[in-house]
Design an enzyme around this catalytic site. Structure first.
Site, PDB file in Angstrom:
ATOM      1  N   GLY A   1      30.891  34.533  45.592  1.00 11.81           N
ATOM      2  CA  GLY A   1      29.541  35.059  45.795  1.00 11.81           C
ATOM      3  C   GLY A   1      28.647  34.696  44.631  1.00 11.81           C
TER       4      GLY A   1
ATOM      5  N   GLY B   1      36.681  35.244  45.750  1.00 10.73           N
ATOM      6  CA  GLY B   1      35.266  35.568  45.961  1.00 10.73           C
ATOM      7  C   GLY B   1      34.357  34.531  45.324  1.00 10.73           C
TER       8      GLY B   1
ATOM      9  CE  LYS C   1      26.593  50.349  39.989  1.00  6.71           C
ATOM     10  NZ  LYS C   1      26.931  49.154  39.211  1.00  6.71           N
TER      11      LYS C   1
ATOM     12  CB  VAL D   1      29.651  36.863  39.782  1.00  2.00           C
ATOM     13  CG1 VAL D   1      30.346  36.598  38.451  1.00  2.00           C
ATOM     14  CG2 VAL D   1      28.606  37.966  39.620  1.00  2.00           C
TER      15      VAL D   1
END
Ligand code: NAI
Length: 351
Positions: free
Chosen positions: A185, A183, A83, A187
């Site tokens: 967003g 959430g 990452k 996804v």
């Protein structure tokens, strides 16, 4: 002075390499963490984020890259875990120049790390990186599969919820199942669509009131205050916002019997997974459930991207959920701990 885990997180295998990349001309400060290449090149997204301290950024990079090792292993991908985090420069900055410098840093690792989009970065950023490194994915390509992994992540979460509902709630379909979504967003929105189509009843919260209003209109969702969504009276809780939403404060309030969502690092600590289990709540580990995105960008990277094949591979997350729950019953342990052991046993070169 508090010891800082420069050579790996406490109790965890050390990272293979960590590159601290700087470029004064563009203001780039980035950390590229290669946790494991045991299964293949380290693959994981690039986050652009404001961190209070450089130590916070390093900690995030180490934690997220280790999580990618587990995610990629459990998804049977021929990739290790890595990452990158870019520390967001203060004030205005030249975004293309910053990403060009980041691309040169990725290229300097000569394929040990492959990047893609993550929180704070976009398909446009990834497209820009192509001029500077070959080791990038998540790019919309004319006439070929690729680009934004979020819909595939959402599909993986959806099939995981379906499998969990069958196993944990004993219900054959999602019709009438109540799901709380934290959430809405990239996804969360797609997931809301899939759930709505399957007949689930949605309770939703987002700090962006506009998204909530659209979900009420399009999906007949019931809005909930941001501070109360985790305690909603539902069957399933799907955290799709930020990490650490399941913690010692929130666990006692959760009323759902199944927790399965997209957010990375949902459990603040492993003890929170134990606490959920003691309350009779089944937690499906985030890195098992949210692997759809990396499956998508990994296939795209290998040139094996074809919509139906990618969807079929993402759908296999449901089988893994079933296998995990079987293993949990046999081990008399928690899903989080069993998944961790299972994933670690796969940190070897695939046969
Ligand atoms: P996003 O940034 O598009 O969406 C996050 C949403 O959460 C936003 O609408 C935001 O307003 C909302 N939000 C923030 N704080 C909130 C709070 N306290 N309560 C309610 N809503 C809140 O991010 P995206 O791409 O949808 O990702 C969601 C999570 O899934 C992140 O944790 C991400 O790391 C993880 N994830 C995403 C993948 C992808 O393919 N996009 C892949 C794997 C994991």
């Amino acid at each position: 002075m508090t010891p800082f885990p420069l050579f790996g997180l406490p109790g965890q295998a050390a990272h293979e390499r960590v590159l601290l990349a700087t470029d004064p001309a563009t203001g780039l400060k980035a950390i590229l963490a290669v946790h494991s290449t045991a299964r293949g090149p380290a693959f994981g997204g690039c986050r652009l984020w404001h961190y209070d301290t450089e130590a916070d950024a390093l900690h995030d990079a180490l934690r997220l890259s280790q999580g990618m090792s587990l995610k990629n292993a459990l998804a049977d991908l021929p990739f290790g875990g890595g990452k990158a985090v870019i520390l967001k420069p203060a004030g205005d900055f030249d975004r293309p120049a910053l990403f060009a410098a980041f691309g040169r840093a990725v290229q300097s690792l000569q394929g040990a790390y492959i990047t893609a989009e993550d929180v704070g970065t976009s398909t446009a950023d990834m497209r820009g990186l192509q001029a500077h490194t070959r080791y990038v994915s998540g790019i919309p390509r004319d006439g070929a599969f690729g680009g934004d992994p979020s819909p595939k992540t959402a599909w993986g979460v959806f099939v995981a919820i379906q499998a969990g509902v069958r196993q944990v709630l004993g219900r054959a379909s999602l019709d009438g199942v109540r799901v709380a979504l934290q959430g809405l967003g990239a996804v969360g929105w797609h997931l809301a669509g899939f759930l709505h189509e399957a007949g689930a009843k949605l309770v939703v919260a987002d700090v962006d009131a506009g998204k909530v209003a659209r979900a009420v209109e399009q999906f007949g969702a019931t809005p909930a205050p941001v501070a109360e969504i985790l305690a909603a009276d539902v069957d399933v809780l799907a955290p799709c916002a930020l990490g650490a939403s399941i913690n010692e404060k929130t666990v006692p309030a959760i009323r759902a019997r199944l927790v399965a969502g997209a957010a990375n690092n949902q459990l603040a600590t492993p003890a929170d997974g134990d606490a959920l289990q003691r309350r009779g709540i089944c937690y499906l580990p985030d890195y098992l459930v949210n692997a759809g995105g990396i499956i998508s960008v990994a296939r795209e990277y290998r040139g094996e991207g074809e919509e139906a094949a990618v969807m079929a591979e993402v759908s296999r997350i449901a089988e893994r959920v079933e296998e995990l729950l079987q293993r949990v019953r046999a081990a008399d342990s928690t899903p989080a701990r069993v998944a961790d052991d299972w994933a670690r046993s796969k940190l070897v070169k695939p046969a």
